[in-house]
Design an enzyme around this catalytic site. Structure first.
Site, PDB file in Angstrom:
ATOM      1  N   CYS A 164       0.875  -1.145   0.031  1.00 36.97           N
ATOM      2  CA  CYS A 164       0.052   0.129   0.028  1.00 36.97           C
ATOM      3  C   CYS A 164       0.847   1.169  -0.096  1.00 36.97           C
ATOM      4  CB  CYS A 164      -0.929  -0.031   1.289  1.00 36.97           C
ATOM      5  SG  CYS A 164      -1.834   1.634   1.428  1.00 36.97           S
ATOM      6  N   CYS A 223      -7.476  -0.842   1.600  1.00 37.20           N
ATOM      7  CA  CYS A 223      -6.452  -1.138   2.487  1.00 37.20           C
ATOM      8  C   CYS A 223      -7.108  -1.438   3.639  1.00 37.20           C
ATOM      9  CB  CYS A 223      -5.425  -0.233   2.526  1.00 37.20           C
ATOM     10  SG  CYS A 223      -4.094  -0.764   3.610  1.00 37.20           S
ATOM     11  N   CYS A 233       0.386   3.024   3.737  1.00 35.69           N
ATOM     12  CA  CYS A 233       0.650   2.601   5.025  1.00 35.69           C
ATOM     13  C   CYS A 233       1.712   1.720   4.980  1.00 35.69           C
ATOM     14  CB  CYS A 233      -0.509   2.217   5.707  1.00 35.69           C
ATOM     15  SG  CYS A 233      -1.393   0.633   5.160  1.00 35.69           S
ATOM     16  N   CYS A 268      -8.662  -5.217  -9.726  1.00 40.61           N
ATOM     17  CA  CYS A 268      -8.367  -4.312 -10.660  1.00 40.61           C
ATOM     18  C   CYS A 268      -7.808  -3.097  -9.869  1.00 40.61           C
ATOM     19  CB  CYS A 268      -9.212  -3.910 -11.547  1.00 40.61           C
ATOM     20  SG  CYS A 268      -8.840  -2.781 -12.991  1.00 40.61           S
ATOM     21  N   CYS A 316      -5.122   1.051   6.578  1.00 34.91           N
ATOM     22  CA  CYS A 316      -5.373   2.302   6.324  1.00 34.91           C
ATOM     23  C   CYS A 316      -6.765   2.915   5.858  1.00 34.91           C
ATOM     24  CB  CYS A 316      -4.049   3.131   5.899  1.00 34.91           C
ATOM     25  SG  CYS A 316      -3.963   3.063   3.907  1.00 34.91           S
TER      26      CYS A 316
END
Length: 168
Positions: free
Chosen positions: A82, A130, A85, A153, A133
């Site tokens: 990510c 995510c 984070c 995607c 976060c």
């Protein structure tokens, strides 16, 4: 059907349908972000650590242009983390070329992402965000390859690729 009549019918249907059970808990509850996600920041703090395009996608649920991310054509071994984070989200083993212009995977790392229903394009889609976060990553569709049949995607700006890294 004329536009005005269509709007009236749509408004009437929306007024008689309780969509709150379709909204993600983190969107529909009155809980603070600190109670929901492990990594939380104010809008200004996110703007300090993300590029404007990353902020638009991760925090405002934007979408990057197709074929604009170099990660779409990245097929080296490693982890996709990510951008907000640094949580590991996908492994290179699950990446495939979907032909859509966005990095695509058939499965996330277990526990790394959460999903919710979004109605941004009127029809429901499954948003992927995510787990740590809450950053918007993209959407998941049921037209992917085996073994899952899923196509995650993802927006390339929401990810950062770490070559050679593996899950231990």
């Amino acid at each position: 059907m004329k536009r005005r009549a269509l709007l009236k019918v749509g408004t009437a249907l929306m007024g008689t349908t309780d969509l709150s059970n379709l909204l993600p808990k983190w969107l529909s509850s009155k809980a603070t972000a600190a109670e929901v996600f492990e990594v939380t920041k104010t809008e200004d703090e996110w703007r300090q650590v993300l590029t404007p395009q990353q902020f638009h996608v991760l925090r405002e649920k934007g979408t990057e242009r197709p074929r604009s991310s170099p990660l779409d054509k990245e097929y080296g071994e490693g982890l996709y983390r990510c951008s907000g984070c640094d949580l590991p989200l996908f492994t290179s083993e699950t990446k495939f070329n979907s032909g859509t212009g966005w990095p695509s995977f058939y499965a996330p790392i277990k526990g790394a992402v959460d999903t919710s229903v979004d109605f941004d394009l009127v029809l429901p889609r499954t948003e992927v965000h995510c787990h740590r976060c809450g950053g918007h990553l993209g959407h998941v569709f049921n037209d992917g390859p085996r073994p899952t049949g899923k196509r995650y995607c993802m927006n390339g700006v929401s990810l950062k690729f770490v070559p050679g890294e593996t899950i231990s």
